[in-house]
Design a protein around this motif. Structure first.
Motif, short mmCIF file in Angstrom:
data_model
loop_
_atom_site.label_atom_id
_atom_site.label_comp_id
_atom_site.label_asym_id
_atom_site.label_seq_id
_atom_site.Cartn_x
_atom_site.Cartn_y
_atom_site.Cartn_z
N PRO A 153 0.83 -1.21 0.00
CA PRO A 153 0.00 0.00 0.00
C PRO A 153 0.86 1.26 0.00
O PRO A 153 2.02 1.24 0.42
CB PRO A 153 -0.82 -0.13 1.29
CG PRO A 153 0.00 -1.01 2.18
CD PRO A 153 0.69 -1.97 1.26
N SER A 154 0.28 2.35 -0.46
CA SER A 154 1.00 3.63 -0.50
C SER A 154 0.04 4.75 -0.14
O SER A 154 -1.16 4.53 0.01
CB SER A 154 1.60 3.87 -1.90
OG SER A 154 0.56 3.94 -2.87
N ILE A 155 0.58 5.95 0.00
CA ILE A 155 -0.24 7.13 0.27
C ILE A 155 -0.07 8.12 -0.87
O ILE A 155 0.91 8.04 -1.62
CB ILE A 155 0.13 7.79 1.63
CG1 ILE A 155 1.60 8.23 1.64
CG2 ILE A 155 -0.17 6.86 2.78
CD1 ILE A 155 1.99 9.01 2.90
N PRO A 156 -1.02 9.04 -1.06
CA PRO A 156 -0.89 10.01 -2.16
C PRO A 156 0.38 10.85 -2.04
O PRO A 156 0.83 11.17 -0.93
CB PRO A 156 -2.15 10.87 -2.00
CG PRO A 156 -3.10 10.05 -1.21
CD PRO A 156 -2.27 9.22 -0.30
#
Length: 454
Positions: free
Chosen positions: A5-8
């Motif tokens: 997962p990643s963040i903007p």
């Protein structure tokens, strides 16, 4: 394997250590605001686009994050409009709300909506995140916090004086040496007026602002490039090379602006603020800086900016006087003055200078080792007493190997550990271990609290 997962881009996670530091910043600023009678408000993360659009100029409008209408957000969009692919036309059909771009416009909206309930002057502070669809880069984020304080409904210059005191007190508490720069929009208008170039105030101040970086000759060359006549540039020389104390600068500029009514008004306001501040024993230097020209389209009186003296970084606080905060919402004539602390830059400065007090970033102070059910039941009253004494205390939840529990204490930098086995139970005491020195002491409940100095 599932994708990680990643963040903007332009957003950040903050772990426990970072949050402890950030909370220290916010709590310090809040405590000073409260000392001066400011009251906290919060506004929603999202506002209607009707509230936000047109308040920040064309570029600002492009940087607003729009929120798609819930459900079938395309129901109001016609096929030809979709094929046209005009985002400005489409956004009115598919989005009615947006994330707030700053705290000022929501505050203006708040004042207009609640004007019947507010006691004027209204002193408010607000510490919340804002969002901008900007291109992320070092030091520039799409989500960041602003720490604003404003006084509306009063034209008294005492408000400016108190805001300067707040700035000084906050940075004194942080231990950051700063220089507080002050100017006045009316002085800048007066300068442009007396040299006959009133419509080129932005070009003039932008060029003068580069004096330290490029030197006097290059500044004059840039002014000429902007179409400023030679005689006007000559008239600017005493201002560009202005030096001396604040009083001496004001005396010089008063002579230059003697024929400008608005310019002299700015000199008068600046003199009042600076004279009043002499009586308040500021810990940091305040300097009249005529090159300071932030927010020329917004501010109408005093302008402030704060620079850290021991770290190379941009402005860490700014603000000024504005005469028509609520005019954009049909309530003209409400004057105000405000400041905003740059929490993210202050965070970087405190990290660079290692100025966080140990107590502000310390988490758990005391960990009780879990040897089993009997021992756990024995130490529970000790745990309760420690917490009652405001000692941040944990009991390890599982009866696992002591090595694992000690590793947990070390990983969390917990300074003290309590051990209690059969011997301690027999004596009605516990063993307190100092994790730094390794020293162990047999103590009662009262001695435990006393040893931790609370």
């Amino acid at each position: 394997m599932a994708n990680k997962p990643s963040i903007p881009k332009g957003t950040r996670d903050f772990g426990p250590d970072e949050m402890a530091k950030r909370n220290y910043i916010f709590d310090t600023i809040k405590s000073v605001y409260a000392l001066y009678g400011f009251q906290q408000i919060e506004t929603p993360a999202m506002e209607t686009l009707q509230t936000l659009m047109g308040k920040y100029g064309d570029e600002g409008d492009k940087l607003l994050f729009k929120i798609l209408n819930s459900g079938d957000f395309l129901k109001n969009a016609k096929d030809e409009e979709l094929l046209e692919r005009n985002p400005l036309k489409l956004q009115t059909k598919v989005a009615e709300k947006g994330l707030r771009y700053d705290l000022t416009v929501p505050f203006a909206r708040y004042v207009v909506m609640h004007r019947e309930e507010l006691q004027m002057p209204f002193k408010r502070y607000q510490i919340q995140p804002v969002w901008r669809a900007d291109r992320p880069q070092k030091g520039r984020y799409r989500e960041f916090y602003q720490c604003d304080a404003d006084i509306v409904g009063s034209v008294s210059l005492l408000n400016e004086v108190e805001l300067m005191q707040i700035i000084d007190m906050v940075f004194a508490k942080f231990g950051i040496r700063v220089q507080i720069k002050i100017n006045n929009r009316k002085i800048l208008s007066g300068i442009a007026e007396v040299i006959g170039e009133a419509d080129k105030i932005v070009q003039i101040t932008t060029a003068i602002d580069k004096l330290d970086k490029i030197g006097l000759e290059s500044v004059n060359a840039e002014l000429a490039k902007e179409g400023i006549p030679t005689d006007a540039i000559e008239k600017l020389q005493p201002i560009i090379q202005l030096s001396g104390t604040n009083d001496e600068k004001l005396d010089t500029i008063a002579k230059v602006l003697s024929n400008s009514e608005i310019g002299m008004k700015g000199v008068e306001e600046s003199r009042y603020i600076l004279d009043a501040l002499k009586k308040t024993n500021l810990k940091n230097e305040i300097e009249l800086d005529l090159t300071l020209a932030r927010g020329l389209n917004y501010y109408t009186g005093a302008i402030f900016e704060v620079k850290a003296l021991d770290v190379q970084i941009g402005s860490i606080t700014g603000g000024g006087r504005y005469d028509n905060l609520t005019g954009i919402f049909g309530m003209p004539g409400l004057s105000g003055v405000g400041i905003s602390f740059g929490a993210d830059r202050i965070y970087d400065v405190l990290n660079t200078l290692d100025l966080y007090p140990k107590s502000s970033v310390t988490g758990t102070q005391l960990l009780f080792i879990n040897f089993g059910e009997k021992e756990m039941n024995y130490v529970l009253p000790f745990v309760a007493q420690a917490r009652k004494a405001n000692i941040r205390t944990e009991i390890f939840p599982d009866s696992v190997k002591m090595k694992k529990q000690m590793a947990y204490a070390n990983a969390k930098n917990i300074p003290f550990v309590v051990l209690a086995g059969d011997s301690e139970i027999e004596q009605g005491k516990v063993t307190l271990k100092d994790m730094e020195s390794g020293e162990q002491t047999l103590v009662s409940s009262e001695e435990l609290i006393s040893k931790l100095g609370l």
